[in-house]
Scaffold this active site. Structure first.
Site, mmCIF file in Angstrom:
data_model
loop_
_atom_site.group_PDB
_atom_site.id
_atom_site.type_symbol
_atom_site.label_atom_id
_atom_site.label_comp_id
_atom_site.label_asym_id
_atom_site.label_seq_id
_atom_site.Cartn_x
_atom_site.Cartn_y
_atom_site.Cartn_z
ATOM 1 N N GLU A 123 -54.045 66.252 -95.234
ATOM 2 C CA GLU A 123 -55.397 65.900 -94.767
ATOM 3 C C GLU A 123 -56.311 65.584 -95.934
ATOM 4 O O GLU A 123 -57.142 64.672 -95.857
ATOM 5 C CB GLU A 123 -55.974 67.056 -93.928
ATOM 6 C CG GLU A 123 -57.270 66.712 -93.197
ATOM 7 C CD GLU A 123 -58.531 66.984 -93.995
ATOM 8 O OE1 GLU A 123 -59.634 66.597 -93.532
ATOM 9 O OE2 GLU A 123 -58.448 67.587 -95.098
ATOM 10 N N HIS B 200 -63.668 72.281 -101.535
ATOM 11 C CA HIS B 200 -62.902 71.549 -102.543
ATOM 12 C C HIS B 200 -63.149 72.098 -103.946
ATOM 13 O O HIS B 200 -63.095 71.370 -104.934
ATOM 14 C CB HIS B 200 -63.226 70.048 -102.505
ATOM 15 C CG HIS B 200 -62.793 69.389 -101.242
ATOM 16 N ND1 HIS B 200 -62.829 68.021 -101.076
ATOM 17 C CD2 HIS B 200 -62.325 69.893 -100.072
ATOM 18 C CE1 HIS B 200 -62.400 67.719 -99.865
ATOM 19 N NE2 HIS B 200 -62.087 68.848 -99.247
#
Length: 341
Positions: free
Chosen positions: A201, A312
């Site tokens: 993803e 992230h």
């Protein structure tokens, strides 16, 4: 569910190297699944029958992979040059520990010391090619024995509860979605459900394409995380959403306009059952829904997300209450879908 989430976050599964996560999920899901398979992209597709027989009508999806690094070459001195896998902010990676390969060789992301940079360099975010990974060896030959080019690396961030009901860990994005789906697999479901634990993803929702195409659902609910920006110096709509204010029910993001009826159903269910909820106040980002929605002749999609700070990055932060409420609201959604049949 919390201990399961922590266990999932400890695992390393950078995009394209999700094997440890997939193997763990497969072991956990096997006793409860009516069928289970992996596909060519590394997705794990699990089907469980419910009280109402609907086949593959309903899909729940969450991605297994996380952001990380991949070794691209080795210098004569034994330092590793690398690139990021997924959208990592270079500013937060400098000085962070990583582990590389199946043997989890320890390393540290390095940069030229501040004492050696020019005034111009001080004012700029260093480019990736200025960074390197130090694994403490003396030359290229020794480094290649341990981590040849193509070796994946993961950030190091052991899960830890802290503050007033928060969890910090790497890979909460999207191990929380995986944890919720695993817990649901243990329950008696109101209708048949296909669970897609997707791969890759973080590098463009690649795995979701194959899983959605093969399952061919009519309705899909994506369980995800989304960017929380309730931070100093961020004002107005750019704060997006905040941990502790409930699951995020999306009507639109940077990649998908969500099915309006499904959005309204999730909102109604949350309000009827006293579950706090929020929307994203800023249109940005995207997830597997964008790919699932466009599969075959189209799929009605909804997204339910946990607001998580520092996505992230080597460590992320989310609310334990939000995780629990996300699980509750997903259960209610399944019951509501069964009632509509």
């Amino acid at each position: 569910m919390l201990e399961l989430l922590k266990e999932l976050c400890r695992l390393n599964g950078v995009s394209g190297a999700e094997d440890p996560v997939r193997n763990f999920i497969q072991t956990q899901a096997q006793p409860y699944a009516d069928s289970l398979r992996s596909d060519a992209l590394g997705n794990l597709i699990v089907f469980k029958r419910g009280k109402k027989s609907t086949g593959n009508k309903l899909l729940l999806a969450a991605h297994m992979d996380e952001v990380g690094v991949i070794v691209t070459r080795i210098t004569e001195e034994g330092f590793l040059k690398f690139d990021f896998v997924g959208g990592v902010d270079r500013r937060v990676a400098i000085g962070k520990p990583v582990v590389l390969g199946e043997n989890e060789i320890p390393g540290l992301i390095g940069l030229k010391a501040i004492h050696l940079v020019s005034r111009e360099e001080e004012e700029k975010v260093p480019k990736t090619d200025a960074l390197y990974i130090d694994i403490g060896v003396k030359d290229r030959e020794e480094a290649e024995k341990l981590v040849p080019p193509g070796t994946y690396g993961s950030f190091v961030g052991p899960p830890q509860e802290f503050g007033q009901g928060f969890l910090k860990a790497k890979a909460i994005d999207d191990r929380i979605g995986c944890a919720i789906m695993l817990e649901l697999l243990k329950e008696d479901l109101p209708l048949d459900v296909t669970f897609a634990f997707t791969a890759q993803e973080e590098v463009g929702t690649r795995g979701a394409f194959g899983s959605a195409f093969s399952v061919s659902p009519e309705v899909a609910l994506v369980l995800e995380t989304t960017t929380a920006a309730d931070l100093p110096g961020i004002e107005g709509a750019r704060r997006v959403c905040a941990p502790g204010k409930g699951p995020v029910i999306s009507y639109m993001d940077g990649a998908t306009i969500y099915d309006r009826d499904l959005f309204e159903n999730l909102r109604r269910l949350a309000e009827e059952h006293g579950i706090p909820w929020q929307t994203k106040e800023y249109i940005a980002g995207g997830n597997d829904a964008r790919t699932i929605q466009r599969s075959r002749s189209g799929v009605r999609v909804a997204a339910l997300s946990a607001a998580v700070r520092y996505l992230h990055a080597p460590a992320t932060v989310g609310s334990l209450a939000d995780f629990e409420n996300m699980w509750k609201l997903t259960r209610l959604f399944l019951a509501d879908q069964a009632a509509q049949l």
